[in-house]
Design a protein around this motif. Structure first.
Motif, PDB file in Angstrom:
ATOM      1  N   UNK A 303       0.803  -1.216   0.000  1.00  0.00           N
ATOM      2  CA  UNK A 303       0.000   0.000   0.000  1.00  0.00           C
ATOM      3  C   UNK A 303       0.833   1.261   0.000  1.00  0.00           C
ATOM      4  N   UNK A 304       2.149   1.119   0.185  1.00  0.00           N
ATOM      5  CA  UNK A 304       3.022   2.291   0.203  1.00  0.00           C
ATOM      6  C   UNK A 304       3.296   2.787  -1.223  1.00  0.00           C
ATOM      7  N   UNK A 305       3.570   4.093  -1.302  1.00  0.00           N
ATOM      8  CA  UNK A 305       3.914   4.730  -2.559  1.00  0.00           C
ATOM      9  C   UNK A 305       5.400   5.031  -2.530  1.00  0.00           C
ATOM     10  N   UNK A 306       6.102   4.799  -3.648  1.00  0.00           N
ATOM     11  CA  UNK A 306       7.538   5.035  -3.664  1.00  0.00           C
ATOM     12  C   UNK A 306       8.025   5.481  -5.024  1.00  0.00           C
ATOM     13  N   UNK A 307       9.307   5.836  -5.068  1.00  0.00           N
ATOM     14  CA  UNK A 307       9.944   6.213  -6.317  1.00  0.00           C
ATOM     15  C   UNK A 307      11.177   5.337  -6.503  1.00  0.00           C
ATOM     16  N   UNK A 308      11.358   4.824  -7.707  1.00  0.00           N
ATOM     17  CA  UNK A 308      12.503   3.966  -7.997  1.00  0.00           C
ATOM     18  C   UNK A 308      13.761   4.832  -8.037  1.00  0.00           C
ATOM     19  N   UNK A 309      14.761   4.471  -7.204  1.00  0.00           N
ATOM     20  CA  UNK A 309      15.992   5.261  -7.128  1.00  0.00           C
ATOM     21  C   UNK A 309      17.214   4.495  -7.634  1.00  0.00           C
ATOM     22  N   UNK A 310      17.078   3.188  -7.835  1.00  0.00           N
ATOM     23  CA  UNK A 310      18.196   2.392  -8.345  1.00  0.00           C
ATOM     24  C   UNK A 310      17.639   1.082  -8.881  1.00  0.00           C
ATOM     25  N   UNK A 311      18.429   0.418  -9.736  1.00  0.00           N
ATOM     26  CA  UNK A 311      18.024  -0.880 -10.273  1.00  0.00           C
ATOM     27  C   UNK A 311      19.094  -1.912  -9.962  1.00  0.00           C
ATOM     28  N   UNK A 312      18.670  -3.160  -9.951  1.00  0.00           N
ATOM     29  CA  UNK A 312      19.584  -4.277  -9.753  1.00  0.00           C
ATOM     30  C   UNK A 312      19.801  -4.965 -11.092  1.00  0.00           C
ATOM     31  N   UNK A 313      21.046  -4.946 -11.585  1.00  0.00           N
ATOM     32  CA  UNK A 313      21.354  -5.568 -12.870  1.00  0.00           C
ATOM     33  C   UNK A 313      21.019  -7.059 -12.844  1.00  0.00           C
ATOM     34  N   UNK A 314      21.145  -7.681 -11.652  1.00  0.00           N
ATOM     35  CA  UNK A 314      20.869  -9.118 -11.539  1.00  0.00           C
ATOM     36  C   UNK A 314      19.383  -9.430 -11.640  1.00  0.00           C
ATOM     37  N   UNK A 315      18.524  -8.466 -11.303  1.00  0.00           N
ATOM     38  CA  UNK A 315      17.074  -8.656 -11.392  1.00  0.00           C
ATOM     39  C   UNK A 315      16.434  -7.298 -11.652  1.00  0.00           C
ATOM     40  N   UNK A 316      16.241  -6.988 -12.932  1.00  0.00           N
ATOM     41  CA  UNK A 316      15.748  -5.668 -13.309  1.00  0.00           C
ATOM     42  C   UNK A 316      14.280  -5.444 -12.930  1.00  0.00           C
ATOM     43  N   UNK A 317      13.595  -6.508 -12.526  1.00  0.00           N
ATOM     44  CA  UNK A 317      12.196  -6.357 -12.099  1.00  0.00           C
ATOM     45  C   UNK A 317      12.081  -6.063 -10.610  1.00  0.00           C
ATOM     46  N   UNK A 318      13.232  -6.015  -9.908  1.00  0.00           N
ATOM     47  CA  UNK A 318      13.231  -5.794  -8.460  1.00  0.00           C
ATOM     48  C   UNK A 318      14.164  -4.635  -8.114  1.00  0.00           C
ATOM     49  N   UNK A 319      13.703  -3.399  -8.330  1.00  0.00           N
ATOM     50  CA  UNK A 319      14.567  -2.236  -8.093  1.00  0.00           C
ATOM     51  C   UNK A 319      14.620  -1.828  -6.617  1.00  0.00           C
ATOM     52  N   UNK A 320      15.365  -0.774  -6.350  1.00  0.00           N
ATOM     53  CA  UNK A 320      15.393  -0.151  -5.025  1.00  0.00           C
ATOM     54  C   UNK A 320      14.379   0.991  -5.034  1.00  0.00           C
ATOM     55  N   UNK A 321      13.466   0.973  -4.058  1.00  0.00           N
ATOM     56  CA  UNK A 321      12.372   1.947  -4.008  1.00  0.00           C
ATOM     57  C   UNK A 321      12.485   2.786  -2.742  1.00  0.00           C
ATOM     58  N   UNK A 322      12.438   4.094  -2.905  1.00  0.00           N
ATOM     59  CA  UNK A 322      12.392   4.999  -1.749  1.00  0.00           C
ATOM     60  C   UNK A 322      10.935   5.312  -1.424  1.00  0.00           C
ATOM     61  N   UNK A 323      10.532   5.046  -0.201  1.00  0.00           N
ATOM     62  CA  UNK A 323       9.140   5.255   0.194  1.00  0.00           C
ATOM     63  C   UNK A 323       8.860   6.744   0.342  1.00  0.00           C
ATOM     64  N   UNK A 324       7.757   7.207  -0.277  1.00  0.00           N
ATOM     65  CA  UNK A 324       7.386   8.615  -0.185  1.00  0.00           C
ATOM     66  C   UNK A 324       6.008   8.808   0.452  1.00  0.00           C
ATOM     67  N   UNK A 325       5.279   7.711   0.618  1.00  0.00           N
ATOM     68  CA  UNK A 325       3.971   7.812   1.266  1.00  0.00           C
ATOM     69  C   UNK A 325       3.606   6.451   1.838  1.00  0.00           C
TER      70      UNK A 325
END
Length: 361
Positions: A303-325
């Motif tokens: 239910x949280x809202x976030x912005x993608x701030x980085x990606x993982x080359x090993x799994x491009x479907x699982x990025x790093x997300x910074x929570x904003x809400x």
């Protein structure tokens, strides 16, 4: 920053990314605050969208897989090539190769190149911008396939000129905003053969490069044109360009439809792999394309809202997300979740619609 359709722009918004037209001139500089006159000018120039700064979002740097300078220089070279074809003079093979070599050098000098954002193009500049992007995507795929620099150059030259035959197709058909008639589509289908006939006579351009123009609309299952080639009868270079051609086309705003976001485009590509595209080559492209590009606003299954701030080359479907809400978020702290290491948390949706974005803010 976020991409905003021109029809949704408002005075007071600040431009986040310099906007160029295909001849290299700057239309709007980064940092400019939009006025009604600027928005009206964008509409007159048929610019589909603009990247806008959003103070409600954390500032993130979105990497470019090729620089604006390289992109613009390549588009200018291509424009010169098309003018030569139109005037009946010979293509400058040396200049074309030099330009392609610069893209090859730029891409091979970088580690872990990932495609995040497409450039924004005026509708009537589509052919130039599209061919440049297809060239870069094709070379990137060739690098993943282990091609040497000579092979990458031949691949890039053919990719840059793959739509050369369109110079002989009526522009009103190419820019038509509605569905083509059967006769109009038959005319468009002539451009691979026309392009091949124009390129093959040029000294210094290889046989495989010329055949990319001829074969880039052939399909893996034999349903393509102009000759209905099938499987390995299609030159591998042409198979690569076919994959890059489709990906760039569906992720770019057109007169008749909006661009698909990367995750939706990759779903379309996966479906096409069942018949139309070489699955091995398509998978090589997928290894270089962010499913959720940096800067994407996403909703998690928590239910949280976030912005993608980085990606993982090993799994491009699982990025790093910074929570904003979110219910538990502490506004004084930065909370980032690496989805590759938090398997129970996934991206539920990507928020691209303006109304949905405002409802979630």
């Amino acid at each position: 920053m976020r991409k905003v359709l021109t029809g949704d722009l408002k005075p007071g918004m600040r431009v986040a990314k310099t906007l160029y037209v295909s001849d290299g001139r700057i239309l709007l500089n980064s940092g400019v605050i939009l006025k009604e006159a600027y928005i009206r000018r964008l509409k007159e120039k048929d610019i589909p969208a603009v990247y806008i700064m959003d103070e409600t979002l954390p500032e993130v740097e979105v990497p470019e897989f090729i620089s604006d300078q390289t992109r613009l220089q390549t588009a200018e070279t291509l424009r010169g090539c098309m003018n030569s074809i139109d005037m009946g003079t010979e293509l400058n093979a040396r200049k074309i190769k030099k330009t392609v070599n610069e893209i090859v050098d730029e891409l091979t000098s970088k580690r872990h190149v990932i495609v995040h954002l497409n450039d924004i193009r005026a509708y009537d500049d589509y052919t130039f911008g599209h061919s440049v992007s297809v060239t870069a995507l094709s070379i990137l795929t060739g690098i993943s396939l282990g091609y040497n620099k000579l092979e990458l150059r031949d691949l890039g030259v053919g990719a840059l000129l793959h739509d050369a035959g369109k110079i002989k197709i009526d522009e009103s058909i190419l820019l038509k905003p509605s569905k083509l008639t059967e006769n109009e589509f038959e005319e468009v289908k002539q451009h691979p053969r026309i392009g091949y006939d124009l390129i093959k006579e040029t000294d210094g351009i290889s046989f495989p490069s010329a055949h990319i123009a001829y074969q880039h609309h052939e399909k893996y299952n034999g349903s393509g044109y102009p000759r209905g080639l099938k499987g390995d009868d299609i030159l591998e270079f042409a198979q690569i360009v076919a994959v890059a051609d489709i990906y760039d086309a569906i992720t770019t705003d057109r007169v008749y439809r909006k661009a698909l976001p990367a995750h939706k485009a990759l779903e379309v590509m996966h479906n096409l792999m069942q018949a139309q595209l070489n699955p091995d080559i398509a998978q090589m492209l997928f290894k270089n394309v962010a499913v959720y590009p940096i800067g994407s606003v996403v909703e998690l299954n928590t239910g949280e809202l976030g912005i993608v701030v980085d990606v993982n080359k090993e799994d491009l479907s699982a990025p790093v997300v910074r929570i904003i809400k979110g219910d538990e978020i502490n506004q004084d702290e930065i909370t980032e979740i690496d989805l590759m290491h938090n398997k129970g948390i996934i991206i539920k949706d990507v928020i691209t619609d303006r109304k949905k974005w405002e409802d979630n803010k």
